[in-house]
Structures are given as structure tokens and as C-alpha cells.
Design a protein around this motif. Structure first.
Motif, PDB file in Angstrom:
ATOM      1  N   ARG A 413       0.835  -1.204   0.000  1.00  0.00           N
ATOM      2  CA  ARG A 413       0.000   0.000   0.000  1.00  0.00           C
ATOM      3  C   ARG A 413       0.873   1.258   0.000  1.00  0.00           C
ATOM      4  N   ALA A 414       1.954   1.229   0.797  1.00  0.00           N
ATOM      5  CA  ALA A 414       2.864   2.381   0.836  1.00  0.00           C
ATOM      6  C   ALA A 414       3.504   2.599  -0.529  1.00  0.00           C
ATOM      7  N   GLY A 415       3.888   1.499  -1.191  1.00  0.00           N
ATOM      8  CA  GLY A 415       4.468   1.631  -2.520  1.00  0.00           C
ATOM      9  C   GLY A 415       3.482   2.202  -3.516  1.00  0.00           C
ATOM     10  N   SER A 467       0.926   2.279 -10.270  1.00  0.00           N
ATOM     11  CA  SER A 467       1.004   2.177  -8.806  1.00  0.00           C
ATOM     12  C   SER A 467       0.918   0.733  -8.328  1.00  0.00           C
ATOM     13  N   ARG A 468       0.172  -0.088  -9.030  1.00  0.00           N
ATOM     14  CA  ARG A 468       0.063  -1.485  -8.630  1.00  0.00           C
ATOM     15  C   ARG A 468       1.408  -2.201  -8.766  1.00  0.00           C
ATOM     16  N   ALA A 469       2.122  -1.901  -9.830  1.00  0.00           N
ATOM     17  CA  ALA A 469       3.443  -2.510 -10.022  1.00  0.00           C
ATOM     18  C   ALA A 469       4.403  -2.061  -8.933  1.00  0.00           C
ATOM     19  N   ARG A 470       4.347  -0.779  -8.576  1.00  0.00           N
ATOM     20  CA  ARG A 470       5.211  -0.297  -7.494  1.00  0.00           C
ATOM     21  C   ARG A 470       4.848  -0.957  -6.185  1.00  0.00           C
ATOM     22  N   GLY A 471       3.581  -1.196  -5.986  1.00  0.00           N
ATOM     23  CA  GLY A 471       3.155  -1.863  -4.759  1.00  0.00           C
ATOM     24  C   GLY A 471       3.675  -3.284  -4.665  1.00  0.00           C
ATOM     25  N   ARG A 472       3.644  -3.989  -5.797  1.00  0.00           N
ATOM     26  CA  ARG A 472       4.160  -5.354  -5.805  1.00  0.00           C
ATOM     27  C   ARG A 472       5.643  -5.372  -5.484  1.00  0.00           C
ATOM     28  N   PHE A 473       6.376  -4.403  -6.046  1.00  0.00           N
ATOM     29  CA  PHE A 473       7.801  -4.366  -5.757  1.00  0.00           C
ATOM     30  C   PHE A 473       8.070  -4.022  -4.299  1.00  0.00           C
ATOM     31  N   ALA A 474       7.329  -3.071  -3.750  1.00  0.00           N
ATOM     32  CA  ALA A 474       7.528  -2.686  -2.357  1.00  0.00           C
ATOM     33  C   ALA A 474       7.226  -3.854  -1.421  1.00  0.00           C
ATOM     34  N   ARG A 475       6.191  -4.636  -1.742  1.00  0.00           N
ATOM     35  CA  ARG A 475       5.843  -5.820  -0.953  1.00  0.00           C
ATOM     36  C   ARG A 475       7.032  -6.775  -0.896  1.00  0.00           C
TER      37      ARG A 475
END
Length: 562
Positions: A413-415, A467-475
Motif C-alpha cells: 500500500r505504501a508503494g 502504482s500497482r506494479a510499485r506496490g508489488r515491488f515494495a511488498r
């Protein structure tokens, strides 16, 4: 008397040195000496050397027969501190840090040099402007103050120390080299590829497979050209988007089998064939240039040589010296254990503290004993596979281990929201651009991924605005990055344990380490790896029940370890 000294090579080939006080500033006059090795060798009481770059100094010391216990790498620390401040990607050189400190124009980082096969130079060390010791110390003192302003100063200081230790390990590994039998390598290549043809063309077996592929399509096709293969399939009435194995292996066509075999052998020929052997192996050693923390997550890379992508069949050439052994240690189920430690999920920590198989223990709790489903669920939570069966598995995992799943959900979520995301010790993921090794580590398919970390400075341009791709990476980042932090402390502890032995660290990638040692030291090295793992777990994550066991093999040949 202070046990911390600053050191800076001088323009005339000498060296400047000064003792430092607790504030990082000089606690005595700057001294000048003519020889770097003698200057360090003559001060055994120094516990930590502060210098601009390990790549600049330490290879020269090793060449002079001087080993240091600890160092502080100013430019590596600058990278970590910039990242923590949300400024990842800004110039990281000591000269740039000094300019920022003084409010002047910030010079760009000099370009890094390319790898040169067989070279023992500092390949990762760019040609940079000389920085006098007084300026270097000014930057260092400012960095000490900046550490105090981070979210968790003690953790950040530990991360900086661990990264500097990793730089020492990398330099020592580069000098030691990985034992390599050129004779065995040539024999393996002949078995796989057949005879070499004059003029550097494809070897016999590849030529035969190319003919089989062409025969199956009824016309001449270049199997090394994906566009040509895709066009040939289209003409046969079969639509494929690429020649990736996972896409074509289910296609019903006689060209598929020889094509897959060709691609496998072609990769070996190009990446680890006769030319590679001639370029990279000297005097029984393969010496790639390891770089600690070469990716955003902290994973290591190498500059040239493909050290982190050695196919299993080529590992037959990694052979210990006579009377010596390779101790190959592979961390067991590292990602879920790290997730347990950083999330503080009571159930997952209890499972990760058992001596039994972690995935089996998770399956007994949440998946009716189905280990495969449990593994898919845990890795899906880490890598963001949350659709289809992944969503169902994640729901089952969330019921049993809510804090663990919530931890990676919060990171995702933060990502997605563009906020900074940090590892347990404070390594920071950029909110968008510069996600570095996101492609492979976020689970995005690459062309026949080998399962090894990305290397050669691979940066696939995954600075997606999605944003979804960034979220996956941050996870993924909070787990993989924290695992990289733990691995650095493991290496530091193992290096210290082996300091009094003939044993030497010769290889490291993500969750695997190889130590080359005399046969009589093998048992002591196995014990040292186990103790270093325990110590790294306590230092990184504090007091938790989580264990970080290794599967360890003592072998003469790397290929026999798995």
C-alpha cells in the motif's frame, strides 16, 4: 588513544592519515606516509579505518599482504543515507556529498569502468577527483550526524557497518577467486556441444539442432533469432508472442523439442563457452568482480563473467584444490523466515523457530498438509501473486498468520501511494523511479529466468508509473531487502570466524555461500556458518525465536552439492 583512523590516498602516491574522535573529526594532526600498506600494517591497534571507497583502497592493501578487520566506506554510506532521505539516485561520491554539505554545485558521479576479463584492478572504482583527508573527514562527521536523524539510528548504523563489511568481503573474494578446472570445463563443453568448427561458428551439436528446427518448419530458420522463430510458428498457424520456454513448451509442433534444447545449449555456449573460459579463468581461478549491494534491494551483482548465473552442468568445473574442500551452504527457506522476523507474527515466528521444514509446518496449520499449496501461498504473499488461486491461498494464510500478511500488505500500500518503504535495518526503496531489480524480484517473467539474482548491473528500466506494479515491488522489497541485510551480517560474522584459518570465502549469491578450505578445516567451517547465521539473526532482528538454518555440503566439486 582512539581506535578509529581516517585514511586518504594522496595524489603523489602516498597516504594521509589521522586519528578520529567520537564526533568523527580529527583527534590529532594529519600525518603523511609514503606507503599505504606500511601505514596500515604499522597500526594494528586501529579497529576501524574510515576511507572514501573500499574499491579504491582495499585491493591495494590486499596486494601488499595487509588485511583489515573493519572499515567505514564513506561513499557506500552516502548511498544508504541518500536513499533513506528519499533521494536515491543523486550523486553518491564523497565529492558530491561535500558539495551538498557546503551548498555548492554538486558534481555528477564519474562513470564506472567496464569489466576487463582477467583484470585484478578495481573495476567498480570510477576515476574520481582526489579528496584531501580533511574534506573526507568533514563528510564523515556529517554522515555520523545524519545517522542520528534516521528513523531507527541504531539499525541504520548497523546497516552501514554491515555494508562496509560486505565491501571487504567482496574485495577478498575477488582476490581469492573461485577454484576452477579449465580441463573439466573443456570436457563438459565437448560433451554438451561437440566439436568446434574453425572460424568461431556454432559447434557441431548446435548446428545439428538448428538443422532439426529448420527441418521441422520446412524452411531455413535461425533458432538464435526469436523474431525468425515467431514468424515460422505463425506461418505454421501457431501464434506465439516470444520464444520463452514457458510459452512454447506447451505448443504441439515438432520444432519445439529441438528448439528448447538449442536455446539451452546456445546459452551455455555464449555465456560459458570456450571464449568465456579463455577470458575469465586464469591459474585455476575464476575471478569475477563482486559488488556488494549492487541492486536497490541490497543483493550483490558481478561486473562481467556471469558469476551469479553459473548453470548446474558448468558447476562441474568448480573443483577444490587437492587436499581442500568446498563447503557449500544454502539458506533454507530464507524469505518466509525473514518475513516472520520482520512482521513479528507470533504464529509464523513459532513455525520459523522449528527444526522441521517450514513449508510443511505452514501446511499443517493452514492447508491441510498440502506443502505445495503452503509454499505457493507464502511466496505469493511475498511476491504479490494475489489473483486466481493465489487470492484463495492468501486468504487462508491471512487467517492463520494475520500480522505477517498485513506487514507485506502495508508495504504494498505504501508503494502504491508513493511513500518510502524500508527494510528492517533501514535500506530504503525509492517510491517510483529507480526500482532497479524490480522486474525479476517482483515476479515478472524474464526470458527463461534461471532463478538466480540479476547481475551485471542489470537495471531493466522498471521505473513504472503504474502504482500497482510499485506496490508489488515494495511488498517484495521489505522481505528481500531485509534478507540482504541479514546476509551481510552473516558474511561479516563468517569472515571474522575464518580469520584464523586457511579457509577463504570464494562465492556468495543471495542465500548461498561457498568457503574453500583445507579438508581438515571443513567441520570447523560448517560450525562457523551455523554460528554466524545465528549471530546474524540476533543482530539483525533482535530477540526472536526465528531460526535461519543452512543446508551444508562438504564436497570436492560444486555440482555435487545439490
Amino acid at each position: 588513544m582512539t581506535d578509529r583512523w581516517a585514511l586518504a590516498p594522496a595524489e603523489d602516491g602516498g597516504v594521509e592519515l589521522a586519528p578520529l574522535g567520537p564526533d568523527g573529526l580529527p583527534a590529532g594532526p594529519v600525518r603523511r606516509e609514503r606507503d599505504l600498506g606500511e601505514a596500515v600494517r604499522g597500526r594494528p591497534e586501529v579497529a576501524r579505518w574510515v576511507w572514501r571507497s573500499t574499491a579504491e583502497v582495499y585491493p591495494r592493501l590486499l596486494a601488499a599482504g595487509v588485511r583489515v578487520e573493519r572499515c567505514y566506506d564513506v561513499e557506500d554510506a552516502e548511498t544508504l543515507l541518500l536513499g533513506h532521505a528519499g533521494r536515491y539516485g543523486e550523486p553518491r561520491s564523497a565529492a558530491a556529498a561535500l558539495a551538498r554539505l557546503r551548498g555548492g554545485p554538486v558534481p555528477p558521479d564519474p562513470p564506472q569502468r567496464s569489466a576487463e576479463p582477467g583484470s585484478q584492478s578495481s573495476l567498480f572504482e570510477p576515476q574520481s577527483v582526489h579528496l584531501p583527508l580533511t574534506d573526507l573527514v568533514e563528510v564523515y562527521a556529517d554522515q555520523l550526524r545524519r545517522h542520528d536523524t534516521t528513523a531507527h539510528p541504531d539499525r541504520m548504523r548497523l546497516l552501514t557497518a554491515a555494508e562496509s563489511a560486505g565491501m571487504l568481503v567482496a574485495a577478498e573474494m575477488n582476490r581469492a577467486g573461485l577454484p576452477w578446472s579449465a580441463e573439466t570445463h573443456r570436457r563438459v563443453l565437448h560433451e554438451l556441444l561437440g566439436e568446434r568448427y574453425a572460424g568461431g561458428g556454432e559447434p557441431r551439436r548446435l548446428a545439428e539442432l538448428a538443422d532439426e528446427v529448420s527441418g521441422a518448419f520446412g524452411r531455413r530458420v535461425r533458432p538464435d533469432l526469436p523474431a525468425d522463430v515467431v514468424k515460422a510458428f505463425a506461418q505454421a498457424g501457431i501464434k506465439v508472442r516470444s520464444t520463452r520456454r514457458w510459452e512454447i513448451e506447451s505448443v504441439d509442433h515438432p520444432a519445439v523439442k529441438p528448439l528448447i534444447e538449442y536455446k539451452k545449449l546456445y546459452r551455455i555456449w555464449v555465456a560459458h563457452g570456450w571464449s568465456w573460459l579463455q577470458d575469465w579463468v586464469r591459474d585455476g581461478r575464476f575471478r569475477p568482480e563482486f559488488q556488494a549491494g549492487g541492486t536497490v534491494t541490497g543483493r550483490w551483482v558481478t561486473n562481467g563473467g556471469g558469476a551469479l548465473q553459473i548453470p548446474k552442468v558448468i558447476r562441474r568445473a568448480v573443483v577444490a584444490d587437492p587436499g581442500w574442500r568446498l563447503v557449500v551452504a544454502d539458506a533454507d527457506q530464507m524469505e518466509p523466515r525473514v518475513l516472520a522476523a520482520i512482521s513479528r507474527d507470533p504464529g509464523l515466528m513459532e513455525v520459523a523457530g522449528r527444526a522441521t521444514d517450514l513449508y510443511q509446518s505452514v501446511s499443517d496449520r493452514a492447508f491441510s498438509g498440502d506443502r505445495d499449496q503452503a509454499k505457493l501461498a507464502v511466496l505469493g504473499a511475498v511476491y504479490g501473486q494475489t489473483s486466481g488461486d493465489g487470492l484463495k491461498n492468501l486468504a487462508a494464510l491471512r487467517r492463520r498468520f494475520p500480522k505477517a500478511v498485513a506487514y507485506v500488505d502495508d508495504a504494498a500500500r505504501a508503494g502504491e501511494e508513493g511513500r518510502l518503504v524500508r527494510t528492517w535495518l533501514g535500506r530504503t526503496c525509492p517510491p517510483a523511479a529507480g526500482a532497479g531489480d524490480a522486474g525479476e524480484e517482483a515476479g515478472i517473467p524474464q526470458d527463461e529466468p534461471s532463478g538466480q539474482p540479476a547481475e551485471e548491473g542489470w537495471m531493466p528500466g522498471y521505473a513504472s508509473t503504474n502504482s500497482r506494479a510499485r506496490g508489488r515491488f515494495a511488498r517484495n522489497f521489505v522481505v528481500q531487502g531485509s534478507a540482504a541485510d541479514w546476509a551481510l551480517l552473516l558474511l561479516a560474522a563468517l569472515r571474522q570466524a575464518c580469520a584464523g584459518m586457511a579457509a577463504e570465502l570464494v562465492f556468495f549469491q543471495h542465500d548461498e555461500v561457498i568457503v574453500h578450505c583445507p579438508e581438515e578445516e571443513a567441520e570447523a567451517v560448517v560450525a562457523a556458518i551455523r554460528e554466524a547465521s545465528d549471530l546474524a539473526g540476533r543482530l539483525t532482528f533482535g530477540a526472536t525465536p526465528v531460526r535461519f538454518p543452512f543446508t551444508t555440503a562438504v564436497v570436492e566439486c560444486y555440482a555435487d552439492a545439490k
